[in-house]
Design an enzyme around this catalytic site. Structure first.
Site, mmCIF file in Angstrom:
data_model
loop_
_atom_site.group_PDB
_atom_site.id
_atom_site.type_symbol
_atom_site.label_atom_id
_atom_site.label_comp_id
_atom_site.label_asym_id
_atom_site.label_seq_id
_atom_site.Cartn_x
_atom_site.Cartn_y
_atom_site.Cartn_z
ATOM 1 N N ARG A 33 57.774 62.682 39.832
ATOM 2 C CA ARG A 33 58.128 61.293 39.525
ATOM 3 C C ARG A 33 58.946 61.229 38.257
ATOM 4 O O ARG A 33 58.578 61.800 37.248
ATOM 5 C CB ARG A 33 56.857 60.467 39.285
ATOM 6 N N SER A 150 34.071 52.321 53.210
ATOM 7 C CA SER A 150 35.294 52.160 52.432
ATOM 8 C C SER A 150 36.504 52.195 53.362
ATOM 9 O O SER A 150 36.625 53.102 54.201
ATOM 10 C CB SER A 150 35.330 53.306 51.409
ATOM 11 N N SER A 202 48.910 46.579 49.326
ATOM 12 C CA SER A 202 50.234 46.364 48.750
ATOM 13 C C SER A 202 51.294 47.308 49.284
ATOM 14 O O SER A 202 52.474 47.044 49.123
ATOM 15 C CB SER A 202 50.168 46.478 47.234
ATOM 16 N N HIS A 230 46.162 42.181 44.405
ATOM 17 C CA HIS A 230 47.512 41.713 44.760
ATOM 18 C C HIS A 230 47.528 40.266 45.210
ATOM 19 O O HIS A 230 48.564 39.759 45.620
ATOM 20 C CB HIS A 230 48.130 42.615 45.829
ATOM 21 N N THR A 258 42.903 41.637 38.830
ATOM 22 C CA THR A 258 43.616 42.151 37.656
ATOM 23 C C THR A 258 44.426 41.030 37.015
ATOM 24 O O THR A 258 44.762 40.052 37.671
ATOM 25 C CB THR A 258 44.580 43.294 38.050
ATOM 26 N N LYS A 261 49.067 41.870 37.560
ATOM 27 C CA LYS A 261 50.056 41.594 38.611
ATOM 28 C C LYS A 261 50.476 40.122 38.526
ATOM 29 O O LYS A 261 51.189 39.783 37.591
ATOM 30 C CB LYS A 261 49.512 42.101 39.929
ATOM 31 N N THR A 290 34.441 51.832 25.484
ATOM 32 C CA THR A 290 35.870 51.753 25.224
ATOM 33 C C THR A 290 36.173 50.470 24.450
ATOM 34 O O THR A 290 35.498 49.448 24.627
ATOM 35 C CB THR A 290 36.666 51.821 26.555
ATOM 36 N N THR A 291 37.157 50.545 23.599
ATOM 37 C CA THR A 291 37.566 49.384 22.812
ATOM 38 C C THR A 291 37.996 48.265 23.751
ATOM 39 O O THR A 291 38.700 48.508 24.721
ATOM 40 C CB THR A 291 38.741 49.783 21.905
ATOM 41 N N THR A 376 51.770 58.641 48.308
ATOM 42 C CA THR A 376 51.393 57.226 48.207
ATOM 43 C C THR A 376 51.358 56.597 49.599
ATOM 44 O O THR A 376 50.496 55.770 49.895
ATOM 45 C CB THR A 376 52.394 56.480 47.297
HETATM 46 C C1 LIG Z 1 47.282 48.043 40.870
HETATM 47 C C2 LIG Z 1 45.987 48.102 41.620
HETATM 48 C C3 LIG Z 1 44.763 48.260 40.948
HETATM 49 C C4 LIG Z 1 44.716 48.562 39.484
HETATM 50 O O1 LIG Z 1 44.961 47.435 38.723
HETATM 51 P P1 LIG Z 1 45.557 47.650 37.240
HETATM 52 O O2 LIG Z 1 45.224 46.400 36.552
HETATM 53 O O3 LIG Z 1 47.003 47.920 37.402
HETATM 54 O O4 LIG Z 1 44.835 48.830 36.662
HETATM 55 C C5 LIG Z 1 43.597 48.167 41.660
HETATM 56 N N1 LIG Z 1 43.606 47.955 43.000
HETATM 57 C C6 LIG Z 1 44.767 47.829 43.683
HETATM 58 C C7 LIG Z 1 44.717 47.602 45.145
HETATM 59 C C8 LIG Z 1 45.989 47.917 43.027
HETATM 60 O O5 LIG Z 1 47.129 47.849 43.705
#
Ligand SMILES: *Cc1c(COP(=O)(O)O)cnc(C)c1O
Length: 419
Positions: A33, A150, A202, A230, A258, A261, A290-291, A376
């Site tokens: 990459r 899963s 995604s 997503h 998250t 995104k 972790t911080t 991927t």
């Molecule tokens: C990007 C992604 C994550 C991770 O989220 P980040 O906030 O980028 O670490 C988790 N699950 C899926 C399906 C994703 O595409």
């Protein structure tokens, strides 16, 4: 005087050669990459400054593969909230939640998330990846003799969480509820079970049969864990994800998401019943040691979540754009994977060709879309994953469609032969 005797030992491990081999291996397989050097400029996204690594002049390009689906990363509401928190509270959190305490930024964000998904509680992590790994890992450890079910296309972070828990796992074929039922039926009814899956996948742009999965979970006594990474921000009247859009949030035990995104920031979270969230908070190593995220990130994330609970303009623009892009590709019969989501995976079908199409887009058309190759996605399905964000204009989309159509025509033999 102390004299050291230097002994020359043969056959010592050659670290340099080993690491060079590691890299040579993935280069041979075409999997190495390299990153494009791109600088986003607030207010100008989806345009960005590209700095070629061959020393060429920096130039403006249009980004066509960003996960900042709604352009919230540059939204004034988000930028201002981040700036204010930065000025009020400084750059760093100063420690873990345990050490440095919890700030009002943490508390308000977690309240906002619990409200978003109609749950009792929420917990924020450093990223979506960490939230999946931490939550699934902890739940699998805390439930005695747990079995995970899963989806075969689950994200790496979920796979690693399941693995870290050391619990047993059964993989069901992607979005295949019959296969899932077969596996559930075969398992001991008394054992605790977690069905782990995503809403929007995604890479393929398809969406899980959430209701059917919840029905099976009820029937076979499983907990449900959905990754809406997503989808949050972009789906549902308040941005609560596909489960909100379909009126199913109450049927999911844990909803994970998250800020990285559609919310345009950074960080991850889970929401669910208070005791489940408290268990993860109390036992997840990747949360405890972790911080924590800094105030500026937390405040920006909260501003984004709150804004998208009440503002629909960004969602409407993103959806209009996704529909327009699909319509243009349909009209020209370009081979994209048809799904119900906003993501448009355009299949090239061969890794070198895929990389070449991506290079041509950048070099000749100032368009950035990274190639997506094995591992991927499966071999033979190499693709460009296009995202028409709320920040693109109809003119941007028409220009992109024209470029792609022209490319597919001029390189007809090359692309169609392998696709
Ligand atoms: C990007 C992604 C994550 C991770 O989220 P980040 O906030 O980028 O670490 C988790 N699950 C899926 C399906 C994703 O595409």
């Amino acid at each position: 005087m102390l004299k050291l005797k230097v002994l020359k030992v043969v056959n010592l491990f050659d670290y340099d050669a080993h690491f060079k081999d590691c890299i040579a291996g993935i280069k041979r397989e075409g999997r190495y990459r390299s990153f494009a050097n791109l600088e986003r400029i607030t207010g100008r996204f989806p345009k960005a400054i590209y700095r070629p690594d061959n020393g060429g002049e920096p130039r403006e390009v249009t980004i066509w593969c960003s996960n900042d689906y709604l352009g919230m990363g540059q939204h004034p509401v988000v930028v201002n909230a981040s700036r204010e928190a930065l000025e009020n509270s400084g750059a760093g959190a100063g420690g873990t939640r345990n050490i440095s305490g919890t700030t009002r930024y943490h508390v308000e964000l977690e309240e906002s998330l619990a409200d978003l998904h109609g749950k009792e509680a929420a917990l924020v992590f450093s990223s979506g990846y960490v939230s999946n790994e931490g939550a699934l890992g902890t739940l699998g450890k805390m439930l005695p003799d747990c079995i995970f079910f899963s989806d075969a296309l689950n994200h790496a972070s979920m796979i690693h969480g399941v693995r870290d828990s050391k619990a047993e796992k059964r993989i069901f074929r992607h979005n295949d509820v019959e296969h899932l039922e077969e596996l559930l039926k075969a398992a001991d009814p008394a054992r605790p079970k977690i069905i782990a899956f995503e809403s929007v996948y995604s890479m393929d742009g398809d969406i899980a049969p959430i209701e059917e999965i919840c029905d099976l979970a009820d029937q076979y006594g499983a907990m449900t864990y959905i990754d809406e990474v997503h989808a949050v921000g972009l789906y549902g009247p308040r941005g609560g994800g596909v489960a909100e859009e379909r009126g199913l949030m109450h049927r999911l035990d844990i909803i994970e998401g998250t800020f990285g995104k559609a919310y345009g920031c950074m960080g991850g979270f889970i929401t669910g019943k208070a005791e489940v969230i408290d268990t993860v908070r109390s036992f997840a190593s990747s949360f405890i040691f972790t911080t924590s995220l800094p105030p500026s990130v937390l405040a920006g994330a909260r501003a984004s979540v709150e804004h998208l609970k009440v503002s629909d303009i960004e969602r409407q623009r993103a959806w209009r754009n996704a529909r327009h892009l699909k319509a243009r590709l349909d009209a020209a019969d370009l081979p994209y994977m048809k799904g119900d989501s906003h993501i448009v995976p355009l299949v090239v079908g061969e890794p070198n060709c895929c990389r070449e199409v991506s290079n041509l887009l950048m070099e000749e058309h100032n368009v950035y879309v990274q190639p997506i190759n094995y591992p991927t996605v499966p071999k033979g399905t190499e693709r460009l994953r296009l995202t028409a964000t709320a920040a693109h204009t109809i003119e941007d989309i028409d220009a992109m469609a024209d470029i792609l159509i022209h490319m597919w025509e001029t390189h007809h033999g090359l692309i169609r032969a392998v696709a």
